[in-house]
Write a protein that holds these residues in place. Structure first.
Motif, PDB file in Angstrom:
ATOM      1  N   LEU A 176       0.811  -1.211   0.000  1.00  0.00           N
ATOM      2  CA  LEU A 176       0.000   0.000   0.000  1.00  0.00           C
ATOM      3  C   LEU A 176       0.849   1.268   0.000  1.00  0.00           C
ATOM      4  O   LEU A 176       0.470   2.272  -0.614  1.00  0.00           O
ATOM      5  CB  LEU A 176      -0.936  -0.012   1.216  1.00  0.00           C
ATOM      6  N   TRP A 177       1.999   1.245   0.657  1.00  0.00           N
ATOM      7  CA  TRP A 177       2.883   2.421   0.631  1.00  0.00           C
ATOM      8  C   TRP A 177       3.436   2.661  -0.763  1.00  0.00           C
ATOM      9  O   TRP A 177       3.558   3.805  -1.214  1.00  0.00           O
ATOM     10  CB  TRP A 177       4.043   2.236   1.614  1.00  0.00           C
ATOM     11  N   GLN A 178       3.788   1.583  -1.446  1.00  0.00           N
ATOM     12  CA  GLN A 178       4.433   1.731  -2.749  1.00  0.00           C
ATOM     13  C   GLN A 178       3.523   2.351  -3.808  1.00  0.00           C
ATOM     14  O   GLN A 178       4.009   3.037  -4.720  1.00  0.00           O
ATOM     15  CB  GLN A 178       4.920   0.363  -3.249  1.00  0.00           C
ATOM     16  N   MET A 179       2.228   2.134  -3.711  1.00  0.00           N
ATOM     17  CA  MET A 179       1.340   2.620  -4.754  1.00  0.00           C
ATOM     18  C   MET A 179       1.359   4.152  -4.876  1.00  0.00           C
ATOM     19  O   MET A 179       1.618   4.688  -5.957  1.00  0.00           O
ATOM     20  CB  MET A 179      -0.072   2.087  -4.530  1.00  0.00           C
ATOM     21  N   PRO A 180       1.104   4.926  -3.811  1.00  0.00           N
ATOM     22  CA  PRO A 180       1.224   6.381  -3.943  1.00  0.00           C
ATOM     23  C   PRO A 180       2.648   6.838  -4.204  1.00  0.00           C
ATOM     24  O   PRO A 180       2.870   7.858  -4.867  1.00  0.00           O
ATOM     25  CB  PRO A 180       0.690   6.918  -2.601  1.00  0.00           C
ATOM     26  N   HIS A 181       3.614   6.095  -3.705  1.00  0.00           N
ATOM     27  CA  HIS A 181       5.018   6.410  -3.956  1.00  0.00           C
ATOM     28  C   HIS A 181       5.313   6.329  -5.458  1.00  0.00           C
ATOM     29  O   HIS A 181       5.866   7.261  -6.054  1.00  0.00           O
ATOM     30  CB  HIS A 181       5.893   5.417  -3.184  1.00  0.00           C
ATOM     31  N   PHE A 182       4.928   5.223  -6.084  1.00  0.00           N
ATOM     32  CA  PHE A 182       5.174   5.036  -7.515  1.00  0.00           C
ATOM     33  C   PHE A 182       4.322   5.964  -8.375  1.00  0.00           C
ATOM     34  O   PHE A 182       4.778   6.448  -9.413  1.00  0.00           O
ATOM     35  CB  PHE A 182       4.917   3.581  -7.915  1.00  0.00           C
ATOM     36  N   TYR A 183       3.084   6.196  -7.950  1.00  0.00           N
ATOM     37  CA  TYR A 183       2.228   7.114  -8.706  1.00  0.00           C
ATOM     38  C   TYR A 183       2.808   8.523  -8.703  1.00  0.00           C
ATOM     39  O   TYR A 183       2.722   9.243  -9.702  1.00  0.00           O
ATOM     40  CB  TYR A 183       0.814   7.132  -8.130  1.00  0.00           C
ATOM     41  N   SER A 184       3.399   8.915  -7.589  1.00  0.00           N
ATOM     42  CA  SER A 184       4.032  10.241  -7.514  1.00  0.00           C
ATOM     43  C   SER A 184       5.198  10.335  -8.490  1.00  0.00           C
ATOM     44  O   SER A 184       5.366  11.346  -9.178  1.00  0.00           O
ATOM     45  CB  SER A 184       4.514  10.518  -6.084  1.00  0.00           C
ATOM     46  N   ILE A 185       5.995   9.268  -8.555  1.00  0.00           N
ATOM     47  CA  ILE A 185       7.106   9.241  -9.511  1.00  0.00           C
ATOM     48  C   ILE A 185       6.571   9.356 -10.935  1.00  0.00           C
ATOM     49  O   ILE A 185       7.094  10.116 -11.761  1.00  0.00           O
ATOM     50  CB  ILE A 185       7.926   7.945  -9.362  1.00  0.00           C
ATOM     51  N   ALA A 186       5.531   8.595 -11.232  1.00  0.00           N
ATOM     52  CA  ALA A 186       4.969   8.595 -12.579  1.00  0.00           C
ATOM     53  C   ALA A 186       4.409   9.960 -12.963  1.00  0.00           C
ATOM     54  O   ALA A 186       4.440  10.345 -14.142  1.00  0.00           O
ATOM     55  CB  ALA A 186       3.873   7.538 -12.688  1.00  0.00           C
ATOM     56  N   MET A 187       3.933  10.708 -11.974  1.00  0.00           N
ATOM     57  CA  MET A 187       3.392  12.036 -12.258  1.00  0.00           C
ATOM     58  C   MET A 187       4.494  13.039 -12.567  1.00  0.00           C
ATOM     59  O   MET A 187       4.439  13.765 -13.558  1.00  0.00           O
ATOM     60  CB  MET A 187       2.536  12.522 -11.087  1.00  0.00           C
ATOM     61  N   TYR A 188       5.522  13.078 -11.731  1.00  0.00           N
ATOM     62  CA  TYR A 188       6.536  14.100 -11.980  1.00  0.00           C
ATOM     63  C   TYR A 188       7.545  13.670 -13.053  1.00  0.00           C
ATOM     64  O   TYR A 188       8.271  14.509 -13.594  1.00  0.00           O
ATOM     65  CB  TYR A 188       7.209  14.558 -10.678  1.00  0.00           C
ATOM     66  N   ARG A 189       7.531  12.375 -13.393  1.00  0.00           N
ATOM     67  CA  ARG A 189       8.325  11.890 -14.526  1.00  0.00           C
ATOM     68  C   ARG A 189       7.410  11.564 -15.712  1.00  0.00           C
ATOM     69  O   ARG A 189       7.733  10.720 -16.545  1.00  0.00           O
ATOM     70  CB  ARG A 189       9.095  10.635 -14.119  1.00  0.00           C
ATOM     71  N   ASN A 261       0.446  23.202 -10.061  1.00  0.00           N
ATOM     72  CA  ASN A 261       1.657  22.570 -10.595  1.00  0.00           C
ATOM     73  C   ASN A 261       1.692  21.117 -10.134  1.00  0.00           C
ATOM     74  O   ASN A 261       2.225  20.795  -9.072  1.00  0.00           O
ATOM     75  CB  ASN A 261       2.901  23.327 -10.121  1.00  0.00           C
ATOM     76  N   ASP A 262       1.097  20.238 -10.941  1.00  0.00           N
ATOM     77  CA  ASP A 262       0.983  18.833 -10.561  1.00  0.00           C
ATOM     78  C   ASP A 262       2.335  18.160 -10.378  1.00  0.00           C
ATOM     79  O   ASP A 262       2.521  17.353  -9.463  1.00  0.00           O
ATOM     80  CB  ASP A 262       0.191  18.076 -11.624  1.00  0.00           C
ATOM     81  N   LYS A 263       3.289  18.481 -11.233  1.00  0.00           N
ATOM     82  CA  LYS A 263       4.591  17.811 -11.167  1.00  0.00           C
ATOM     83  C   LYS A 263       5.367  18.217  -9.918  1.00  0.00           C
ATOM     84  O   LYS A 263       6.023  17.378  -9.286  1.00  0.00           O
ATOM     85  CB  LYS A 263       5.388  18.102 -12.430  1.00  0.00           C
ATOM     86  N   LEU A 264       5.280  19.485  -9.544  1.00  0.00           N
ATOM     87  CA  LEU A 264       5.955  19.936  -8.330  1.00  0.00           C
ATOM     88  C   LEU A 264       5.329  19.286  -7.107  1.00  0.00           C
ATOM     89  O   LEU A 264       6.030  18.814  -6.204  1.00  0.00           O
ATOM     90  CB  LEU A 264       5.887  21.454  -8.217  1.00  0.00           C
ATOM     91  N   TRP A 265       4.010  19.235  -7.080  1.00  0.00           N
ATOM     92  CA  TRP A 265       3.304  18.588  -5.966  1.00  0.00           C
ATOM     93  C   TRP A 265       3.679  17.107  -5.893  1.00  0.00           C
ATOM     94  O   TRP A 265       3.933  16.577  -4.802  1.00  0.00           O
ATOM     95  CB  TRP A 265       1.794  18.739  -6.158  1.00  0.00           C
ATOM     96  N   ALA A 266       3.707  16.437  -7.033  1.00  0.00           N
ATOM     97  CA  ALA A 266       4.037  15.014  -7.068  1.00  0.00           C
ATOM     98  C   ALA A 266       5.454  14.761  -6.563  1.00  0.00           C
ATOM     99  O   ALA A 266       5.713  13.774  -5.869  1.00  0.00           O
ATOM    100  CB  ALA A 266       3.871  14.480  -8.490  1.00  0.00           C
ATOM    101  N   ARG A 267       6.365  15.661  -6.907  1.00  0.00           N
ATOM    102  CA  ARG A 267       7.748  15.513  -6.446  1.00  0.00           C
ATOM    103  C   ARG A 267       7.816  15.642  -4.927  1.00  0.00           C
ATOM    104  O   ARG A 267       8.536  14.889  -4.256  1.00  0.00           O
ATOM    105  CB  ARG A 267       8.641  16.558  -7.112  1.00  0.00           C
ATOM    106  N   ARG A 268       7.051  16.560  -4.364  1.00  0.00           N
ATOM    107  CA  ARG A 268       7.007  16.718  -2.911  1.00  0.00           C
ATOM    108  C   ARG A 268       6.388  15.490  -2.249  1.00  0.00           C
ATOM    109  O   ARG A 268       6.841  15.040  -1.195  1.00  0.00           O
ATOM    110  CB  ARG A 268       6.216  17.976  -2.554  1.00  0.00           C
ATOM    111  N   MET A 269       5.357  14.949  -2.886  1.00  0.00           N
ATOM    112  CA  MET A 269       4.737  13.732  -2.363  1.00  0.00           C
ATOM    113  C   MET A 269       5.724  12.564  -2.388  1.00  0.00           C
ATOM    114  O   MET A 269       5.762  11.746  -1.462  1.00  0.00           O
ATOM    115  CB  MET A 269       3.508  13.385  -3.203  1.00  0.00           C
ATOM    116  N   PHE A 270       6.504  12.489  -3.431  1.00  0.00           N
ATOM    117  CA  PHE A 270       7.522  11.443  -3.539  1.00  0.00           C
ATOM    118  C   PHE A 270       8.523  11.537  -2.396  1.00  0.00           C
ATOM    119  O   PHE A 270       8.806  10.536  -1.722  1.00  0.00           O
ATOM    120  CB  PHE A 270       8.235  11.550  -4.887  1.00  0.00           C
ATOM    121  N   PHE A 271       9.040  12.723  -2.149  1.00  0.00           N
ATOM    122  CA  PHE A 271      10.040  12.882  -1.099  1.00  0.00           C
ATOM    123  C   PHE A 271       9.452  12.621   0.287  1.00  0.00           C
ATOM    124  O   PHE A 271      10.107  12.033   1.148  1.00  0.00           O
ATOM    125  CB  PHE A 271      10.683  14.268  -1.164  1.00  0.00           C
ATOM    126  N   PHE A 272       8.193  13.027   0.482  1.00  0.00           N
ATOM    127  CA  PHE A 272       7.604  12.758   1.794  1.00  0.00           C
ATOM    128  C   PHE A 272       7.330  11.271   1.973  1.00  0.00           C
ATOM    129  O   PHE A 272       7.406  10.757   3.096  1.00  0.00           O
ATOM    130  CB  PHE A 272       6.313  13.546   2.017  1.00  0.00           C
TER     131      PHE A 272
END
Length: 291
Positions: A176-189, A261-272
Motif C-alpha cells: 500500500l505504501w508503494q502505490m502512492p510512492h510510484f504514482y508520484s514518480i509517474a506524475m513528476y516523470r 503545478n501537478d509535477k511539483l506537488w508530485a515531487r514533494r509527495m515522492f520525497f515525503f
C-alpha cells in the motif's frame, strides 16, 4: 585484470541499483527487529541482509538488461551502462546470475526455506511478471509492489520461520505504501514514461484520476499500519508515530487537488513518501523498547 579498473567496478555497482537495495534493506531490518522483540541475533541479521541485498541486486541487474530498450527513451535512464555500452549484455547476465546464486545460497544456509522462497518469488515477480505487465497495463505498478514488499516480510520470517499475521500485515503495509510512492514518480516523470510508451496511470488515466488513487492508497496505508497495534504485534508508540506520518502524508495529498503545478506537488509527495517509509522501520525496530 585491466577490466576491473575503478570505472568498471563503479559500473557494476550502479547496475545493481544500490538506492533500491539500501531502501529495501532498511525495511528488511525493520521486519527483522520487530520479530526479534528486543532479542537481536546480530550475526543472523547481517547474514539476512547480505543475502537479501544480493538477490535484490540480481533482480535489478536483470531488470536493467530487460529494460535497456525502454531506458534509451527516458532521460533519467538514458545513461545507464547497458544503454550506452559501458557493459556488455553477456557480462550483465553473468553478473546477475552470480549475484542471485550467492544470495540464495546465503539465505539457504543461514536463514530458513521460507525466507528463501520469499526471495525467489520476489525475484520472479520483479524480473518476469513486472517486466511484462508494466509494458502492457496500468496495473504493472501493483505487480511491482508485490516484489517491493518482500524484503520486510523476508526480514521478519528470517527470525520467526513463520508466515503469520504480522508477516501478512507487513507485506500489506509495503504494498500500500508503494502505490502512492510510484504514482508520484509517474506524475513528476510523466514525460519520460509517455516517451517510453509505458502505460502508467497518469499517462493512461490522467493526473486527477492518479491523485484520487493516491489518496485512497494513503488511507489504506494508514489503516494497515494500525493493524499491527490492533492485533498486538506492535505497541501504541509505534501506532502514534506511524499514523501521524500517514495523516501528514494524506494532508499533503489532499493539497494536490488545489495545486496549479501537478509535477511539483508530485515531487514533494515522492520525497515525503521516503520520510514515511523511513519512519516505519525505525518504529518497528524500537517497538520492543517503547511498548
Amino acid at each position: 585484470m585491466a577490466a576491473f579498473n575503478t570505472g568498471t567496478l563503479k559500473t557494476y555497482y550502479r547496475l545493481t541499483k544500490p538506492g533500491i537495495i539500501y531502501g529495501n534493506l532498511i525495511t528488511a531490518t525493520g521486519g527483522f527487529l520487530l520479530a526479534s522483540k528486543g532479542h537481536i541475533h546480530f550475526l543472523l541479521l547481517l547474514e539476512t541482509l547480505i543475502g537479501i541485498s544480493l538477490v535484490i541486486g540480481s533482480g535489478c541487474v536483470f531488470n536493467n538488461y530487460i529494460d535497456r530498450g525502454i531506458d534509451k527513451k527516458m532521460s533519467r535512464t538514458s545513461k545507464r551502462a547497458l544503454v550506452i555500452g559501458d557493459l556488455s549484455s553477456r557480462a550483465a547476465i553473468i553478473y546477475g546470475t552470480v549475484l542471485g546464486i550467492l544470495g540464495t545460497l546465503i539465505l539457504s544456509v543461514y536463514t530458513n526455506w521460507l525466507t528463501v522462497c520469499i526471495g525467489l518469488i520476489a525475484f520472479l515477480v520483479y524480473v518476469v511478471f513486472y517486466g511484462i505487465s508494466k509494458r502492457r497495463s496500468v496495473h504493472g505498478t501493483v505487480v511491482g509492489s508485490i516484489a517491493g514488499a518482500a524484503p520486510i516480510t523476508a526480514g521478519y520470517c528470517a527470525v520467526t520461520g513463520q508466515f503469520n499475521g504480522a508477516a501478512v500485515i507487513l507485506f500489506l503495509i509495503l504494498v500500500l505504501w508503494q502505490m502512492p510512492h510510484f504514482y508520484s514518480i509517474a506524475m513528476y516523470r510523466f514525460d519520460d514514461y509517455k516517451n517510453a510508451g509505458l502505460p502508467v496511470l497518469p499517462v493512461k488515466k490522467g493526473m486527477y484520476a492518479t491523485k484520487l488513487r493516491i489518496i485512497i492508497y494513503i488511507i489504506a496505508y494508514a489503516v494497515a499500519v494500525s493493524l499491527l497495534s490492533i492485533f498486538g504485534y506492535a505497541g501504541y508508540s509505534y501506532l502514534v508515530v506511524t499514523l501521524a506520518f500517514a495523516l501528514v502524508w494524506l494532508w499533503l495529498g489532499l493539497k494536490g487537488f488545489r495545486t496549479s503545478n501537478d509535477k511539483l506537488w508530485a515531487r514533494r509527495m515522492f520525497f515525503f513518501s521516503l520520510i514515511v517509509i523511513i519512519a516505519l522501520p525505525v518504529m518497528l525496530s524500537l517497538n520492543a523498547y517503547l511498548s
